[in-house]
Design an enzyme around this catalytic site. Structure first.
Site, PDB file in Angstrom:
ATOM      1  N   ASP A   1      45.301  43.635  42.634  1.00 47.81           N
ATOM      2  CA  ASP A   1      45.584  45.548  42.245  1.00 47.81           C
ATOM      3  C   ASP A   1      44.051  45.538  42.198  1.00 47.81           C
ATOM      4  O   ASP A   1      44.555  47.734  41.365  1.00 47.81           O
ATOM      5  CB  ASP A   1      46.602  44.754  41.716  1.00 47.81           C
ATOM      6  CG  ASP A   1      46.906  44.747  39.834  1.00 47.81           C
ATOM      7  OD1 ASP A   1      45.495  44.121  39.936  1.00 47.81           O
ATOM      8  OD2 ASP A   1      47.535  44.313  39.983  1.00 47.81           O
TER       9      ASP A   1
ATOM     10  N   CYS B   1      41.903  42.198  38.886  1.00 50.90           N
ATOM     11  CA  CYS B   1      41.734  40.683  39.329  1.00 50.90           C
ATOM     12  C   CYS B   1      40.740  40.230  38.102  1.00 50.90           C
ATOM     13  O   CYS B   1      41.507  39.275  38.009  1.00 50.90           O
ATOM     14  CB  CYS B   1      41.697  40.716  40.510  1.00 50.90           C
ATOM     15  SG  CYS B   1      40.205  40.958  41.011  1.00 50.90           S
TER      16      CYS B   1
ATOM     17  N   HIS C   1      37.419  38.775  45.131  1.00 54.16           N
ATOM     18  CA  HIS C   1      38.859  39.296  44.741  1.00 54.16           C
ATOM     19  C   HIS C   1      38.454  37.794  43.325  1.00 54.16           C
ATOM     20  O   HIS C   1      37.062  36.981  43.788  1.00 54.16           O
ATOM     21  CB  HIS C   1      40.001  38.841  45.159  1.00 54.16           C
ATOM     22  CG  HIS C   1      40.404  38.098  44.407  1.00 54.16           C
ATOM     23  ND1 HIS C   1      42.146  39.368  43.969  1.00 54.16           N
ATOM     24  CD2 HIS C   1      41.798  36.810  44.326  1.00 54.16           C
ATOM     25  CE1 HIS C   1      43.070  38.762  43.461  1.00 54.16           C
ATOM     26  NE2 HIS C   1      43.144  37.574  43.363  1.00 54.16           N
TER      27      HIS C   1
END
Length: 228
Positions: A95, A98, A204
């Site tokens: 979101d 991370c 990520h």
């Protein structure tokens, strides 16, 4: 190196400031308790990966996002490395928070304290701007204000600030082709602990553990009662 301290900026609403401070204080209380429980996980991944050479860390901001094809190949490379070293990821939400969620999981055994972690990193960026502004190719004040906002992607500058703030060596198992291991060490101090993250490059972060730590991580947790 001289430390640069900046004064706090005023807030438009004393009520919202008080509420935010209360939330951060509550997070700090919970985090202190959880940190004690999860401290015994420190070093486990490090022992498994002790033979891996690392490359020097250079703080930098995010400059590009890989295209879908490159990102897919990078992800497969990261998965292969996780399997090769017997590691598993605690997956956190993608979101925009991370990096801070993964750091929170390593520090406190839960990704839910990411707001507190971001707050502390933002404070570090503000109070010691001379440490970091040389790595930021934009107006530094604009950069640190952006990084204080929930949902803004963390970068290698915020990783350095987190290492400095929490006196931690942050270790990344990455998807980079040329290296799979990066260490970020705190400036001018010995690290008190190690934090291990997986890094799907520029996409990520997740929190990283040994497979044998599954039982320890998911054992029944004590209830912590907070009185307000």
């Amino acid at each position: 190196m001289t430390h640069t301290f900046l004064s706090e900026e005023g807030c438009s609403s004393s009520t919202s400031l008080s509420s935010e401070k209360g939330d951060i204080d509550n997070d700090r209380m919970i985090a202190t308790v959880l940190s004690e429980e999860y401290a015994n996980l420190d070093g486990a991944v490090g022992r498994r990966l002790s033979t891996l050479p690392s490359i020097p860390h250079v703080p930098r901001i995010n400059t590009f996002i890989p295209n879908l094809s490159d990102a897919s190949l990078d992800h497969q490379r990261l998965i292969q490395r996780l399997h090769a070293y017997g590691l598993f990821e605690v997956k956190v939400s993608g979101d925009g928070n991370c990096q801070f969620r993964a750091l929170s999981d390593q520090l406190y055994g839960s990704p839910e304290h990411h707001k507190y972690v971001r707050k502390e990193v933002a404070k570090q960026l503000k109070e010691f701007c001379s440490f970091y502004e040389g790595y930021v190719p934009m107006k530094y004040k604009q950069y640190r204000k952006k990084m204080a906002k929930s949902g803004e992607w963390g970068d290698h500058v915020t990783l350095q600030a987190a290492a400095d703030k929490f006196s931690a060596k942050i270790c990344l198992l990455t998807s980079f082709r040329d290296t799979c291991f990066i260490e970020i060490v705190p400036r001018g101090q010995d690290p008190r602990r190690e934090l291990w993250l997986s890094f799907w490059s520029e996409v990520h972060y997740n929190s990283l553990y040994e497979l044998q730590d599954l039982k320890l991580r998911y054992k029944p947790k004590k209830k912590h009662w907070l009185f307000f």
